[in-house]
Design a protein around this motif. Sequence first.
Motif, PDB file in Angstrom:
ATOM      1  N   THR A  50       8.254   3.472  55.732  1.00  0.00           N
ATOM      2  CA  THR A  50       8.339   2.014  55.639  1.00  0.00           C
ATOM      3  C   THR A  50       7.578   1.401  56.806  1.00  0.00           C
ATOM      4  O   THR A  50       7.652   1.907  57.926  1.00  0.00           O
ATOM      5  CB  THR A  50       9.809   1.566  55.715  1.00  0.00           C
ATOM      6  OG1 THR A  50      10.562   2.345  54.801  1.00  0.00           O
ATOM      7  CG2 THR A  50       9.967   0.115  55.360  1.00  0.00           C
ATOM      8  N   ALA A  82      -0.765  -6.477  55.820  1.00  0.00           N
ATOM      9  CA  ALA A  82       0.118  -5.746  54.905  1.00  0.00           C
ATOM     10  C   ALA A  82      -0.653  -5.273  53.679  1.00  0.00           C
ATOM     11  O   ALA A  82      -0.456  -4.146  53.211  1.00  0.00           O
ATOM     12  CB  ALA A  82       1.279  -6.642  54.487  1.00  0.00           C
ATOM     13  N   THR A  83      -1.559  -6.135  53.177  1.00  0.00           N
ATOM     14  CA  THR A  83      -2.408  -5.758  52.040  1.00  0.00           C
ATOM     15  C   THR A  83      -3.233  -4.534  52.403  1.00  0.00           C
ATOM     16  O   THR A  83      -3.333  -3.578  51.626  1.00  0.00           O
ATOM     17  CB  THR A  83      -3.344  -6.928  51.673  1.00  0.00           C
ATOM     18  OG1 THR A  83      -2.558  -8.089  51.489  1.00  0.00           O
ATOM     19  CG2 THR A  83      -4.131  -6.642  50.417  1.00  0.00           C
ATOM     20  N   LYS A  86      -1.042  -1.371  52.537  1.00  0.00           N
ATOM     21  CA  LYS A  86      -0.627  -0.928  51.195  1.00  0.00           C
ATOM     22  C   LYS A  86      -1.796  -0.283  50.454  1.00  0.00           C
ATOM     23  O   LYS A  86      -1.608   0.714  49.753  1.00  0.00           O
ATOM     24  CB  LYS A  86      -0.088  -2.132  50.412  1.00  0.00           C
ATOM     25  CG  LYS A  86       0.528  -1.775  49.085  1.00  0.00           C
ATOM     26  CD  LYS A  86       1.822  -1.042  49.275  1.00  0.00           C
ATOM     27  CE  LYS A  86       2.278  -0.405  47.976  1.00  0.00           C
ATOM     28  NZ  LYS A  86       3.507   0.361  48.150  1.00  0.00           N
ATOM     29  N   PRO A  90      -0.841   3.867  49.536  1.00  0.00           N
ATOM     30  CA  PRO A  90       0.068   3.243  48.565  1.00  0.00           C
ATOM     31  C   PRO A  90       1.484   3.822  48.572  1.00  0.00           C
ATOM     32  O   PRO A  90       2.379   3.224  47.982  1.00  0.00           O
ATOM     33  CB  PRO A  90      -0.613   3.511  47.221  1.00  0.00           C
ATOM     34  CG  PRO A  90      -2.006   3.847  47.544  1.00  0.00           C
ATOM     35  CD  PRO A  90      -1.998   4.483  48.894  1.00  0.00           C
ATOM     36  N   LYS A  93       6.121   1.811  51.915  1.00  0.00           N
ATOM     37  CA  LYS A  93       6.810   0.580  51.513  1.00  0.00           C
ATOM     38  C   LYS A  93       6.475  -0.455  52.584  1.00  0.00           C
ATOM     39  O   LYS A  93       6.700  -0.219  53.772  1.00  0.00           O
ATOM     40  CB  LYS A  93       8.305   0.851  51.482  1.00  0.00           C
ATOM     41  CG  LYS A  93       9.099  -0.224  50.894  1.00  0.00           C
ATOM     42  CD  LYS A  93       9.963   0.268  49.747  1.00  0.00           C
ATOM     43  CE  LYS A  93      10.149  -0.839  48.753  1.00  0.00           C
ATOM     44  NZ  LYS A  93       9.978  -0.429  47.401  1.00  0.00           N
ATOM     45  N   VAL A  94       5.909  -1.566  52.200  1.00  0.00           N
ATOM     46  CA  VAL A  94       5.479  -2.554  53.185  1.00  0.00           C
ATOM     47  C   VAL A  94       6.355  -3.801  53.081  1.00  0.00           C
ATOM     48  O   VAL A  94       6.500  -4.388  52.010  1.00  0.00           O
ATOM     49  CB  VAL A  94       3.996  -2.931  52.989  1.00  0.00           C
ATOM     50  CG1 VAL A  94       3.539  -3.851  54.089  1.00  0.00           C
ATOM     51  CG2 VAL A  94       3.134  -1.685  52.966  1.00  0.00           C
ATOM     52  N   ASP A 120       1.572  -4.893  45.982  1.00  0.00           N
ATOM     53  CA  ASP A 120       2.979  -4.474  45.962  1.00  0.00           C
ATOM     54  C   ASP A 120       3.583  -4.528  47.364  1.00  0.00           C
ATOM     55  O   ASP A 120       3.768  -3.506  48.014  1.00  0.00           O
ATOM     56  CB  ASP A 120       3.059  -3.058  45.381  1.00  0.00           C
ATOM     57  CG  ASP A 120       4.484  -2.583  45.272  1.00  0.00           C
ATOM     58  OD1 ASP A 120       5.380  -3.423  45.345  1.00  0.00           O
ATOM     59  OD2 ASP A 120       4.690  -1.370  45.111  1.00  0.00           O
ATOM     60  N   ILE A 121       3.878  -5.730  47.853  1.00  0.00           N
ATOM     61  CA  ILE A 121       4.540  -5.875  49.152  1.00  0.00           C
ATOM     62  C   ILE A 121       5.741  -6.812  48.991  1.00  0.00           C
ATOM     63  O   ILE A 121       5.825  -7.565  48.020  1.00  0.00           O
ATOM     64  CB  ILE A 121       3.591  -6.418  50.248  1.00  0.00           C
ATOM     65  CG1 ILE A 121       2.941  -7.728  49.812  1.00  0.00           C
ATOM     66  CG2 ILE A 121       2.530  -5.418  50.611  1.00  0.00           C
ATOM     67  CD1 ILE A 121       2.053  -8.355  50.868  1.00  0.00           C
ATOM     68  N   THR A 196       8.023  -3.835  41.621  1.00  0.00           N
ATOM     69  CA  THR A 196       6.632  -3.442  41.836  1.00  0.00           C
ATOM     70  C   THR A 196       5.791  -4.709  41.717  1.00  0.00           C
ATOM     71  O   THR A 196       5.814  -5.367  40.685  1.00  0.00           O
ATOM     72  CB  THR A 196       6.175  -2.431  40.773  1.00  0.00           C
ATOM     73  OG1 THR A 196       7.287  -1.658  40.400  1.00  0.00           O
ATOM     74  CG2 THR A 196       5.077  -1.546  41.281  1.00  0.00           C
ATOM     75  N   ASN A 264      -2.325  -1.990  42.817  1.00  0.00           N
ATOM     76  CA  ASN A 264      -2.593  -0.559  42.953  1.00  0.00           C
ATOM     77  C   ASN A 264      -2.676   0.138  41.596  1.00  0.00           C
ATOM     78  O   ASN A 264      -3.573   0.947  41.361  1.00  0.00           O
ATOM     79  CB  ASN A 264      -1.506   0.099  43.799  1.00  0.00           C
ATOM     80  CG  ASN A 264      -1.677  -0.196  45.267  1.00  0.00           C
ATOM     81  OD1 ASN A 264      -1.351  -1.288  45.702  1.00  0.00           O
ATOM     82  ND2 ASN A 264      -2.216   0.735  46.009  1.00  0.00           N
TER      83      ASN A 264
END
Lengths: 275, 69
Positions: A50, A82-83, A86, A90, A93-94, A120-121, A196, A264
């Motif tokens: 994480t 964060a992007t 991720k 992938p 977990k962000v 997916d954040i 997701t 993703n």
Amino acid sequence: MGFISNDIIIEKYLRKDMLPTIFCTGCGIGSVMNYALRAIHDLNIDMNETVFVSGIGCSSRVPGYIYSDGLHSLHGRAIAYATGVKLANPKLKVIVFTGDGDCGAIGGNHFLHAIRRNVDITVISINNFIYGMTGGQVAPTTPLNSKTTTTPYGNIEYPIDLSMMAKVIGAPYVARWTTAHPVQCISSIKKALQKTGFSFVEVLAPCPTSYGRLNKMGNTLDMTKHFKESTINIKLYEKMLADGKTTDKMVIGELVDIEKEDFNTKYNKFCGELK
Amino acid sequence: MIHVNTNYCKGCLLCVEYCPKKVYVKSEKLSKKGVFPPEVKFPENCIKCHLCELMCPDFAIIVEDKDDK
């Protein structure tokens, strides 16, 4: 629903040498951190996989207290970082902790485009209606006629509504609660972590030192009471709308909960097609 | 057992307000930090709902589930 004891949270998730927290008396950010950690504990999320990302501001100090990998980035660029995290890995977990100024003003564009891409954040935005750390200047979420140090006779600008903005651009999960609704807030953060795609949880938090003092709203007890009085649950609000009534109160609750393919998955599919 | 860590507590007294059984009262003694922390006045009333721990922004309260009798 039983709650766990704080000693588990402190032992397992917090850097004890950093405690007590730097936040002012009655600040809601500590509560939001507690809610998020409880949600993480309930979901059994591996802290080794994480990453907590934050920008600048009071709320952005949160990753510093959590015993996990963290990224204290540039002002407003938390979602951009964060992007990157991720997309580079992938599996991680962000979780982004951001404030209203960080997310809505300086990082407004990153916020819009992360929702548009549907990365997916999980973004937890702690909204205290003011720039607390720098001394109480007017923020884009400051309500009309509120007093701040830069608007001593009242704010004349219309505020933006972060949750409604996320809803309009098409985020798959949007929820808004206040620190006076701990149980609902924890369950919303849990849902957001399981979703997701871009999930956004806005938590209205009291800032008694800057916002409360300048607007004569009293201490944190009065402010949490005020939050309960000045908000309305979305289910009640929809009933009111059906009856043809309107209200000035802020709408709280789960505003959006839909399924949408995230960036993703789309990217992997796209690469597979090209091969 | 209810432990109040006076080193972490900043005296916001959310616990006094939100405890459904009114276990806490405001202490009359100043803590080391210069605030009036909550005092566990009626521990026998505690139903272990953990709401005070949840409301506390400073992780200062620990309610043990087991009673050490």
